[in-house]
Enzyme design. Structure first.
Site, mmCIF file in Angstrom:
data_model
loop_
_atom_site.group_PDB
_atom_site.id
_atom_site.type_symbol
_atom_site.label_atom_id
_atom_site.label_comp_id
_atom_site.label_asym_id
_atom_site.label_seq_id
_atom_site.Cartn_x
_atom_site.Cartn_y
_atom_site.Cartn_z
ATOM 1 C CB CYS A 199 33.501 39.717 50.875
ATOM 2 S SG CYS A 199 34.017 38.459 49.699
ATOM 3 C CE LYS A 226 6.879 26.917 39.244
ATOM 4 N NZ LYS A 226 6.952 28.170 38.521
HETATM 5 P P1 FAD Z 1 40.498 38.298 43.317
HETATM 6 O O1 FAD Z 1 40.214 38.070 44.749
HETATM 7 O O2 FAD Z 1 39.825 39.443 42.640
HETATM 8 O O3 FAD Z 1 42.069 38.446 43.176
HETATM 9 C C1 FAD Z 1 42.663 38.615 41.937
HETATM 10 C C2 FAD Z 1 43.870 39.494 42.097
HETATM 11 O O4 FAD Z 1 44.725 39.260 41.000
HETATM 12 C C3 FAD Z 1 43.532 40.967 42.067
HETATM 13 O O5 FAD Z 1 43.907 41.601 43.275
HETATM 14 C C4 FAD Z 1 44.328 41.523 40.886
HETATM 15 O O6 FAD Z 1 44.921 42.759 41.162
HETATM 16 C C5 FAD Z 1 45.387 40.456 40.693
HETATM 17 N N1 FAD Z 1 45.855 40.373 39.308
HETATM 18 C C6 FAD Z 1 45.115 40.225 38.182
HETATM 19 N N2 FAD Z 1 45.909 40.174 37.094
HETATM 20 C C7 FAD Z 1 47.178 40.284 37.544
HETATM 21 C C8 FAD Z 1 48.450 40.313 36.898
HETATM 22 N N3 FAD Z 1 48.554 40.208 35.568
HETATM 23 N N4 FAD Z 1 49.553 40.461 37.659
HETATM 24 C C9 FAD Z 1 49.460 40.563 39.009
HETATM 25 N N5 FAD Z 1 48.277 40.549 39.662
HETATM 26 C C10 FAD Z 1 47.168 40.405 38.948
HETATM 27 N N6 FAD Z 1 31.995 36.753 47.049
HETATM 28 C C11 FAD Z 1 31.295 36.053 47.952
HETATM 29 O O7 FAD Z 1 31.265 34.816 47.866
HETATM 30 N N7 FAD Z 1 30.618 36.665 48.949
HETATM 31 C C12 FAD Z 1 30.613 38.027 49.102
HETATM 32 O O8 FAD Z 1 29.999 38.553 50.030
HETATM 33 C C13 FAD Z 1 31.317 38.786 48.159
HETATM 34 N N8 FAD Z 1 31.327 40.129 48.226
HETATM 35 C C14 FAD Z 1 32.062 40.842 47.339
HETATM 36 C C15 FAD Z 1 32.076 42.235 47.434
HETATM 37 C C16 FAD Z 1 32.813 42.973 46.544
HETATM 38 C C17 FAD Z 1 32.809 44.467 46.642
HETATM 39 C C18 FAD Z 1 33.584 42.332 45.547
HETATM 40 C C19 FAD Z 1 34.407 43.131 44.579
HETATM 41 C C20 FAD Z 1 33.559 40.960 45.423
HETATM 42 C C21 FAD Z 1 32.799 40.204 46.319
HETATM 43 N N9 FAD Z 1 32.756 38.814 46.228
HETATM 44 C C22 FAD Z 1 32.022 38.105 47.130
HETATM 45 C C23 FAD Z 1 33.461 38.098 45.157
HETATM 46 C C24 FAD Z 1 34.800 37.578 45.648
HETATM 47 O O9 FAD Z 1 35.511 38.621 46.211
HETATM 48 C C25 FAD Z 1 35.537 36.959 44.474
HETATM 49 O O10 FAD Z 1 34.783 35.907 43.977
HETATM 50 C C26 FAD Z 1 36.914 36.458 44.872
HETATM 51 O O11 FAD Z 1 37.688 37.470 45.414
HETATM 52 C C27 FAD Z 1 37.624 35.882 43.636
HETATM 53 O O12 FAD Z 1 38.912 35.501 43.972
HETATM 54 P P2 FAD Z 1 40.075 35.495 42.871
HETATM 55 O O13 FAD Z 1 41.293 35.073 43.570
HETATM 56 O O14 FAD Z 1 39.606 34.774 41.689
HETATM 57 O O15 FAD Z 1 40.169 37.017 42.438
#
Ligand code: FAD
Length: 572
Positions: free
Chosen positions: A58, A382
Site C-alpha cells: 500500500c 438515501k
Molecule cells: P498480496 O499481499 O498481494 O500477497 C500475495 C503474495 O503471494 C505475492 O507477493 C505473490 O508474489 C505471492 N504468490 C502468489 N502466487 C504464489 C506462488 N504460486 N508461490 C509463491 N508465492 C506466490 N489495500 C488497502 O486496503 N488499502 C490501500 O491503501 C491499498 N493500497 C494498495 C496499493 C497498491 C499499489 C497495491 C498493489 C495494493 C494496495 N492495496 C491496498 C491492496 C492490498 O495490498 C491487498 O488487498 C493485499 O495486499 C492482499 O493481500 P494478499 O495476501 O491477498 O495478497
C-alpha cells in the site's frame, strides 16, 4: 533441499504440525506470524515468489512520489527477522508450482537456483493475492507501460521517471491505485492525464459523489478523459507513447501506468482442483476453508460474502486480507475456544488524492440496484448532507459530502460514502462500525462522539446523518431526489437568499422565496401540487418543509440541495 526450521531438543516430532503458507505479504505473513503465536511447536514455512516478504504494497505509490523517501521503510520484515523473532522459515524467490492433495505436498521451484523440490504439509494456507490486469491490447508491451504491485515494479517506475526525465504520464484507471499514482506523479511535477473507461473515477462509488472528485482533480491540474476505454498504444519516434481511446482520440505521454483492477491469482488452486467461484475467486467457507479440508485460502484471491447482502464479492483490500490470515491461523492452531466465523466484508476503504479524502463503507446504491435482482433486499432510501468537519466558527472548517443509504423499513444502515478535504475517514469509520453491529440510523442519531470545536460539532456529521434519516422514517420530513425531478410536476421552491439565487445559479423554473419570508408569502404557494423545496445543502429547505408541512402543504425537501443538483447535472 532448503534448510527447514530448527527445533528445541526433546520435542516429540510426531506431534509437530506442519503449516505451509503460499504468499508472504499481507494475508500470508499475518497468518504465519499468528500461527507462531498460537503454537511454539508447529513447523511453519512461508513461500514467496517475489524477492521480498511482508512489504508494504500500500506504500508503493508514496515511494514513487518520494513522500516515503527511503525504500527500506517499505520493508516491514525480512526472512532473517521472521526466523529470529518467530522461528518461521520464509523462503523468498520460491514459486509454488503445484499442490498434490493426495500426498499433501507442494512442488516448489527455487527461482534463484532452479531447484525443484517437494514440501509436505498438514495444513496449507493460500494467500497468493491478485495480479494487476494487463489486457492484450495493441502495443501493451511497449517499454514505459507499467503496472504496480511489487517492489521491483515500483523500482522500474522510479527508474523510468528518473532516467527518462519524465514530464508527462497517462494513468489508465481511476480507482484507488490510479488516483494514488496520479497524486504521486503530480507531486513529482509530472503532468498527469487520467483515462477511465467509466464516466466517473472511483467506479466502486456512486457516480454523483464522484462529481466532487472530478472538480478537485481538475482544480489540481489533472486532465480527465472519462468514458474512454483504451484501445491500444503506439510508440512514437521521440520515445513518447500514444494511448488511443475508443473515441479515436489519443493522448501522448512519456510513461503509462495501468491501474485497471486486479484478478485473483487462482491458477495454483485451480490446478489442484479446488472449487473456484463464479466471480473467479477461490471459494471458502465461513472458516476460510477451501473445498479441501486441509487447505485454507485468504486475501485478494478468495470470494467473500458481502456483509450487507450476503452475496459473493471480490474485495481486494489489505484489512480483510490481514484479518483473514490471522483468522485462518486461529482456526488451524487456536484453542477452539470460540467458534470462529468470518463475518464477511463490507468494503470499508479510503483513498487520498491531493488533499481530498474519499471513503466508503458498506453497499453503494449502484451495487444494491445491480444485486437486487438476485438477492432479496429491504427497500432502501438515501440521503445527502454536507456538514462541516468541525464547528463552522472554528477556523478551517471544511465541508464533507456524505451519502447515507439505509433500509426504509428498519432504518438498518446499508452503506455510506463521503468526500471532502478533512474529517472524512473518521465519519466513515464510525459508520463502518455501526454497520458491523447491524446498527440503524437511530443509532447514528444517538451516537456519542468526541466533540471540541477543532475536532467536530456538538451534532457531529454522523449524528446529523442519523437525524436526517430518522426524521424521514418518523414522518417529520419527506425527501425527493434530483433525478426524479423531470418525472414530477412538483412546484419547485428555492428558499435561499435572492443574491444566492441570482449569483450562484438556480434550477430552471424554481420560484425563489427566502426562508425568512416564507410565513408571510405562503399565499404564493400551491395547495393542490406537491412542493419540492431546496437550498444550497438541504438544511434551510428542511426548516421550510417543517413550516409548510404544519400549514398543510404537501412538501418534500430535495436531499443534498443545489450542491447535489450541480453534481448530478455533471453527468447529463
Ligand atoms: P498480496 O499481499 O498481494 O500477497 C500475495 C503474495 O503471494 C505475492 O507477493 C505473490 O508474489 C505471492 N504468490 C502468489 N502466487 C504464489 C506462488 N504460486 N508461490 C509463491 N508465492 C506466490 N489495500 C488497502 O486496503 N488499502 C490501500 O491503501 C491499498 N493500497 C494498495 C496499493 C497498491 C499499489 C497495491 C498493489 C495494493 C494496495 N492495496 C491496498 C491492496 C492490498 O495490498 C491487498 O488487498 C493485499 O495486499 C492482499 O493481500 P494478499 O495476501 O491477498 O495478497
Amino acid at each position: 533441499m532448503p534448510v527447514g526450521v530448527t527445533y528445541s531438543e526433546g520435542k516429540d516430532m510426531e506431534k509437530r504440525k506442519k503449516l505451509l503458507v503460499v504468499g508472504g505479504v499481507a494475508g500470508g505473513a499475518s497468518c504465519a506470524a499468528r500461527a507462531r503465536r498460537l503454537s511454539e511447536d508447529a513447523e511453519i514455512i512461508v513461500f514467496e515468489r517475489g524477492p521480498y516478504v511482508s512489504f508494504a504494497n500500500c506504500g508503493l505509490p508514496y515511494h514513487v512520489g518520494k513522500i516515503i523517501p527511503r525504500e527500506r521503510s517499505l520493508f516491514l520484515a525480512s526472512p532473517e527477522m521472521f526466523k529470529r523473532r518467530f522461528n518461521i522459515d520464509v523462503r523468498v524467490n520460491s514459486n509454488v508450482r503445484r499442490i498434490d492433495r493426495q500426498i499433501k505436498a507442494l512442488e516448489v521451484e527455487n527461482l534463484e537456483t532452479g531447484e525443484v523440490y517437494e514440501e509436505s504439509y498438514d495444513f496449507l494456507v493460500l494467500s497468493p493475492g491478485a495480479a494487476p490486469i494487463r489486457p492484450k491490447l495493441d502495443g501493451i508491451d511497449i517499454p514505459g507501460i507499467f503496472t504496480l504491485r511489487t517492489i521491483p515494479d515500483m523500482r522500474e517506475i522510479k527508474n523510468w521517471i528518473e532516467t527518462k526525465t519524465v514530464k508527462s504520464a497517462v494513468i489508465v484507471g481511476g480507482g484507488f491505485v490510479g488516483l494514488e499514482m496520479a497524486e504521486n506523479l503530480k507531486i513529482r511535477d509530472i503532468g498527469v492525464t487520467l483515462i477511465e473507461m467509466e464516466k466517473q473515477v472511483m467506479p466502486v462509488m456512486d457516480i454523483e459523489l464522484t462529481a466532487f472528485i472530478h472538480d478537485h482533480l481538475k482544480a489540481k491540474d489533472i486532465s480527465l478523459c472519462l468514458g474512454s476505454p483504451v484501445t491500444g498504444f503506439k510508440k512514437n519516434g521521440d520515445d513518447t507513447i500514444d494511448v488511443r481511446v475508443a473515441s479515436g482520440r489519443s493522448v501522448s505521454a512519456d510513461m503509462v501506468v495501468l491501474a485497471i483492477g486486479v484478478r485473483p491469482e487462482v491458477e495454483l488452486a485451480k490446478g489442484a482442483g479446488l472449487t473456484i467461484g463464479d466471480l473467479g475467486g477461490i471459494l471458502v467457507d465461513d472458516q476460510l476453508r477451501t473445498s479441501d479440508e486441509s487447505i485454507w485460502a485468504v486475501g485478494d484471491a478468495i470470494e467473500v460474502e458481502n456483509f450487507i447482502t450476503g452475496a459473493k464479492s471480490l474485495v481486494p483490500l489489505a484489512g480483510p486480507a490481514n484479518r483473514q490470515g490471522r483468522m485462518a491461523a486461529d482456526v488451524i492452531l487456536g484453542n477452539g475456544a470460540d467458534p470462529i466465523r468470518f463475518r464477511g466484508v463490507q468494503g470499508t476503504a479510503v483513498c487520498g488524492v491531493l488533499g481530498m479524502t474519499i471513503a466508503a463503507t458498506g453497499a453503494t446504491e449502484k451495487y444494491l440496484k445491480k444485486i437486487g435482482s438476485s438477492v432479496e433486499l429491504e427497500p432502501f432510501e438515501k440521503i445527502y448532507l454536507h456538514p462541516d468537519h468541525h464547528a463552522g466558527y472554528y477556523p478551517g472548517a471544511k465541508s464533507i459530502t456524505i451519502k447515507l443509504i439505509f433500509s426504509k423499513e428498519s432504518g438498518r444502515i446499508l452503506g455510506a460514502q463521503a468526500v471532502g478535504m478533512a474529517g472524512v475517514e473518521k465519519r466513515i469509520d464510525v459508520i463502518a462500525m455501526a454497520i458491523q453491529k447491524n446498527g440503524t440510523v437511530f443509532d447514528l442519531e444517538e451516537a456519542e462522539l468526541c466533540y471540541a470545536p477543532q475536532y467536530g460539532s456538538a451534532k457531529d456529521p454522523v449524528n446529523m446523518a442519523g437525524m436526517i434519516a430518522s426524521n424521514l422514517l418518523r414522518g417529520y420530513s419527506k425527501i425527493a431526489h434530483w433525478e426524479d425531478l423531470e418525472k414530477s410536476d412538483a412546484f419547485l421552491l428555492d428558499v435561499r437568499e435572492p443574491i444566492e439565487f441570482k449569483r450562484t445559479g438556480h434550477v430552471d423554473g424554481a420560484v425563489n422565496i427566502p426562508l425568512g419570508d416564507l410565513r408571510s408569502r405562503m399565499s404564493e404557494l400551491p395547495r393542490d401540487r406537491e412542493i419540492w423545496a431546496y437550498c444550497l445543502v438541504g438544511q434551510r429547505s428542511y426548516y421550510a418543509l417543517r413550516v409548510l408541512m404544519q400549514h398543510g402543504f404537501k412538501v418534500r425537501n430535495i436531499s443534498g440541495g443545489f450542491l447535489m443538483y450541480q453534481a448530478v447535472n455533471q453527468f447529463k
